[in-house]
Motif scaffolding. Structure first.
Motif, short mmCIF file in Angstrom:
data_model
loop_
_atom_site.label_atom_id
_atom_site.label_comp_id
_atom_site.label_asym_id
_atom_site.label_seq_id
_atom_site.Cartn_x
_atom_site.Cartn_y
_atom_site.Cartn_z
N LEU A 18 -2.17 -11.89 -1.95
CA LEU A 18 -3.70 -11.24 -2.02
C LEU A 18 -3.66 -10.82 -1.00
CD1 LEU A 18 -5.60 -14.70 -3.23
CD2 LEU A 18 -5.45 -12.54 -4.19
N ALA A 19 -3.90 -10.59 -0.18
CA ALA A 19 -4.52 -10.02 1.34
C ALA A 19 -3.51 -8.20 0.37
CB ALA A 19 -3.82 -10.32 2.46
N GLU A 20 -2.16 -8.48 0.41
CA GLU A 20 -2.10 -6.82 0.22
C GLU A 20 -3.17 -6.56 -0.73
OE1 GLU A 20 1.98 -4.93 -0.87
OE2 GLU A 20 1.66 -6.92 -0.26
N LEU A 21 -3.75 -6.98 -2.26
CA LEU A 21 -3.82 -6.80 -3.51
C LEU A 21 -5.48 -6.52 -3.31
CD1 LEU A 21 -2.67 -8.94 -5.82
CD2 LEU A 21 -1.57 -6.77 -5.29
N ASN A 22 -5.87 -6.95 -2.31
CA ASN A 22 -7.18 -7.46 -1.91
C ASN A 22 -7.60 -5.89 -0.95
OD1 ASN A 22 -8.86 -8.85 -2.78
ND2 ASN A 22 -8.29 -11.08 -1.15
N LYS A 23 -6.54 -5.25 -0.68
CA LYS A 23 -6.36 -3.83 -0.05
C LYS A 23 -6.58 -3.19 -0.71
CE LYS A 23 -4.00 -5.46 4.51
NZ LYS A 23 -2.53 -4.20 5.07
N LEU A 24 -6.64 -2.37 -1.76
CA LEU A 24 -6.10 -1.80 -3.17
C LEU A 24 -7.60 -1.68 -3.75
CD1 LEU A 24 -2.10 -1.72 -4.35
CD2 LEU A 24 -3.59 -0.13 -3.01
N ASP A 25 -7.80 -3.22 -4.00
CA ASP A 25 -8.83 -3.77 -4.53
C ASP A 25 -11.08 -3.00 -3.67
OD1 ASP A 25 -10.67 -5.17 -6.85
OD2 ASP A 25 -11.33 -6.59 -5.05
N ASP A 26 -10.61 -3.12 -2.51
CA ASP A 26 -11.42 -2.44 -2.01
C ASP A 26 -11.69 -0.83 -1.94
OD1 ASP A 26 -11.95 -5.09 -1.09
OD2 ASP A 26 -10.81 -4.90 1.17
N GLU A 27 -10.00 -0.49 -2.13
CA GLU A 27 -10.45 1.10 -2.16
C GLU A 27 -10.53 1.77 -3.66
OE1 GLU A 27 -6.07 3.79 -2.27
OE2 GLU A 27 -6.00 1.76 0.26
N LEU A 28 -10.42 0.78 -4.45
CA LEU A 28 -10.58 0.52 -5.92
C LEU A 28 -12.07 0.49 -5.97
CD1 LEU A 28 -9.76 1.61 -8.78
CD2 LEU A 28 -10.23 -1.57 -8.78
#
Length: 93
Positions: A18-28
């Motif tokens: 989740l932490a890794e995916l959240n970084k991309l989600d924040d960028e998005l």
């Protein structure tokens, strides 16, 4: 957790990702707020690719409830805005 990519199917994904995916989600989310269409498209593709890479596909006939629903690869900025919560596509990030 079970993640659905609209138009593709579901994958089982370990909560540890989740932490890794959240970084991309924040960028998005930032790109959407700034109206950065090309950046949005690239980051959405990176997010979906990461889910596919880290997740284990479930059989097509599986009827598991989805913990997260992500937009289809061809989703527009407007389509994704309608899916967003205050936390982005991935809650808790």
């Amino acid at each position: 957790m079970i993640v659905r990519i609209m138009g593709e199917g579901q994958v089982r994904l370990a909560d540890s990702h989740l932490a890794e995916l959240n970084k991309l989600d924040d960028e998005l989310q930032a790109e959407m707020e700034n109206g950065d269409g090309p950046g949005f498209r690239n980051t959405l593709q990176a997010l979906l690719d990461k889910v596919r890479q880290l997740g284990e596909p479930l059989p097509d006939d599986s009827l598991e409830p989805s913990d997260l629903i992500l937009p289809a690869p061809g989703a527009t900025l407007q389509d994704v805005q309608e899916l967003l919560s205050d936390d982005g596509l991935i809650p808790g990030g």
